[in-house]
Design a protein around this motif. Sequence first.
Motif, short mmCIF file in Angstrom:
data_model
loop_
_atom_site.label_atom_id
_atom_site.label_comp_id
_atom_site.label_asym_id
_atom_site.label_seq_id
_atom_site.Cartn_x
_atom_site.Cartn_y
_atom_site.Cartn_z
N ALA A 1 -55.48 30.82 13.21
CA ALA A 1 -54.11 30.35 13.09
C ALA A 1 -53.32 31.30 12.21
O ALA A 1 -53.86 32.03 11.39
CB ALA A 1 -54.08 28.94 12.51
N ASN A 2 -52.01 31.27 12.39
CA ASN A 2 -51.15 32.16 11.64
C ASN A 2 -50.84 31.56 10.28
O ASN A 2 -50.10 30.59 10.16
CB ASN A 2 -49.86 32.39 12.44
CG ASN A 2 -49.00 33.47 11.82
OD1 ASN A 2 -49.16 33.84 10.66
ND2 ASN A 2 -48.07 33.99 12.61
N GLY A 3 -51.42 32.15 9.23
CA GLY A 3 -51.22 31.61 7.89
C GLY A 3 -49.84 31.84 7.35
O GLY A 3 -49.50 31.33 6.28
N ASP A 4 -49.01 32.66 8.02
CA ASP A 4 -47.66 32.93 7.54
C ASP A 4 -46.69 31.83 7.89
O ASP A 4 -45.55 31.84 7.42
CB ASP A 4 -47.16 34.25 8.13
CG ASP A 4 -47.98 35.44 7.65
OD1 ASP A 4 -48.54 35.35 6.55
OD2 ASP A 4 -48.05 36.44 8.39
N ASN A 5 -47.09 30.90 8.73
CA ASN A 5 -46.20 29.83 9.16
C ASN A 5 -46.52 28.53 8.43
O ASN A 5 -47.66 28.31 8.01
CB ASN A 5 -46.32 29.64 10.67
CG ASN A 5 -45.83 30.86 11.43
OD1 ASN A 5 -44.66 31.19 11.40
ND2 ASN A 5 -46.74 31.55 12.11
N PRO A 6 -45.52 27.65 8.29
CA PRO A 6 -45.71 26.42 7.50
C PRO A 6 -46.79 25.52 8.09
O PRO A 6 -47.07 25.54 9.28
CB PRO A 6 -44.34 25.75 7.57
CG PRO A 6 -43.38 26.84 7.90
CD PRO A 6 -44.14 27.80 8.76
N TYR A 7 -47.38 24.70 7.21
CA TYR A 7 -48.36 23.70 7.60
C TYR A 7 -47.74 22.32 7.44
O TYR A 7 -47.05 22.04 6.46
CB TYR A 7 -49.62 23.80 6.74
CG TYR A 7 -50.49 24.99 7.08
CD1 TYR A 7 -51.61 24.84 7.87
CD2 TYR A 7 -50.16 26.26 6.61
CE1 TYR A 7 -52.41 25.93 8.21
CE2 TYR A 7 -50.96 27.35 6.94
CZ TYR A 7 -52.07 27.18 7.73
OH TYR A 7 -52.85 28.26 8.06
#
Length: 551
Positions: free
Chosen positions: A29-35
Amino acid sequence: MRLMGEYRSTLLCSLIGIVVVLAFVLNGANGDNPYRYYTWKITYGDIYPMGVKQQGILINGQFPGPHIDCVTNDNLIISVYNYLDEPFLLSWNGIQQRKNSWQDGVQGTTCPIPPGKNFTYMLQAKDQIGSYFYFPSLGMQKAFGGFGSIKVYSRPQIPVPFPRPDGDFIVLTGDWFKMQSHKQLRYILDSGRSLPAPDGLLINGRGWNGYTFTVVPGRTYRFRISNVGIATSLNVRIQGHAMKLVEVEGSHTIQNFYSSIDVHPGQSFSVLVTANQAPKDYYFVVSSRFNNHVLNTTAVLHYSNSWTKVSGPVPGGPTSDIVSSLYQARSIRRNLTASAPRPNPQGSYHYGLVKPQRTIVLANSAQYINGKQRYAVNRVSYIQPDTPLKLADYFKIGGVYNLGSISDYPTSGNAYLSTAVMHADYRGFYEIVFQNWENTFQTWHIDGNSFFVVGMDGGQWTPGSRLKYNLRDAVYRCTTQVYPKSWTAIYIALDNMGMWNIRSETWERQYLGQQFYMRVYAPSNSMRDEYPIPKNALLCGRASGRHTRPL
């Protein structure tokens, strides 16, 4: 002692959250995007949507379930706790799960959550916008709740082709049965019989005039309409108001006005409505389509300065007329100048200039097998295996399914039972034709992918039918209708590796075999193409007791 217990519980939840996030990042998953984090408790509960007590499926005590609001590329961490007395599984209608069919939430890819257990879904709304919904995929659970809406907003820097609305309403509508439990519907089908006609329709879990949309005069509102029912095509209209269509399952559309719009099972639409009429209350009407007995239900469009309640007859709409529905479907076109989830126009992918490398014709049929009602695709009536297909692939378990067990074209003969799986090449560009020789309405959905609806017409499809295709601005969506004794053709770019379900959205037909899986495959074994099996994956069937990672 109580405070210490609460502290330990909070600490444990925090640790679990850290582990889940790490697993999500490790799985690509893209860790740069919000969770965004959700904890959902699935329970039974008494509901009365049509005035009689029924056993509904609730999420956190809600019917329908909670809304999911997110932005393109957001990571969604959804912990689901199953408090039912039977297995449970959620699927995400239209959220594509890029490179991640492990999270698709259907029996061919995912083990159901056993009673008393939990599973954490790790999803990403990768390069998507628009209106979708989630639902229970096992048995007939979908008919009694467990569903809710998903809204994926564009990122702030990506322009949307209409002014920001003054409000954003969810409309979850569909057919409904007055039976006490979904298990009764399953019992009817398991005994070899067909379901009776539904008893009525609901809007956001409520019956006649049970729900109110409040608007302010002069302002414009977005209505996200999804048909979450199990069988019935619906017509939606708002008394005295025009609806401007702006989005269909993630595609911005040419902004035509409609006095009413058809929404078939599994489909989602967004319309803009301006409160520009006299200040009073108006009917928001949903009616069944193509049925001998027309079902109606209503909500209320309430002007904030109104003192006049709705009254009088409900505005009529189309009922069994197919010609007008087909004409409307053809009028829905893609807005080629609008931005996609990324800052490029929707028309930048010129699908009409790509030659399909393979044509697949899928014909539905209704037949009796071993004295029981079944439904089939190209003569194959799907039966669930004892182990999810995706797990069988991963652990190389033989005998679960046979690749190529469904043909590319319909053939003559009687239907038969099989766990049908079709091979497809990763990054292939295919033409798929849904041929309906029955005098019934059909709706088809493909998980993990969207497709261009290039043509639909009556009669039998032939290669000459391609002359009628729309190769310029066909709408891009994940669910399409096929009219009685008609065909619908799509173009699809298979750029999402995985095991993907192709199914009827008429849930009786899906349950009794009108579905199969497409194995989109490439020889490479790279996270660039597909994420590895999640460490928290549930294992069942012949995969029980195995390890998700090599020791």
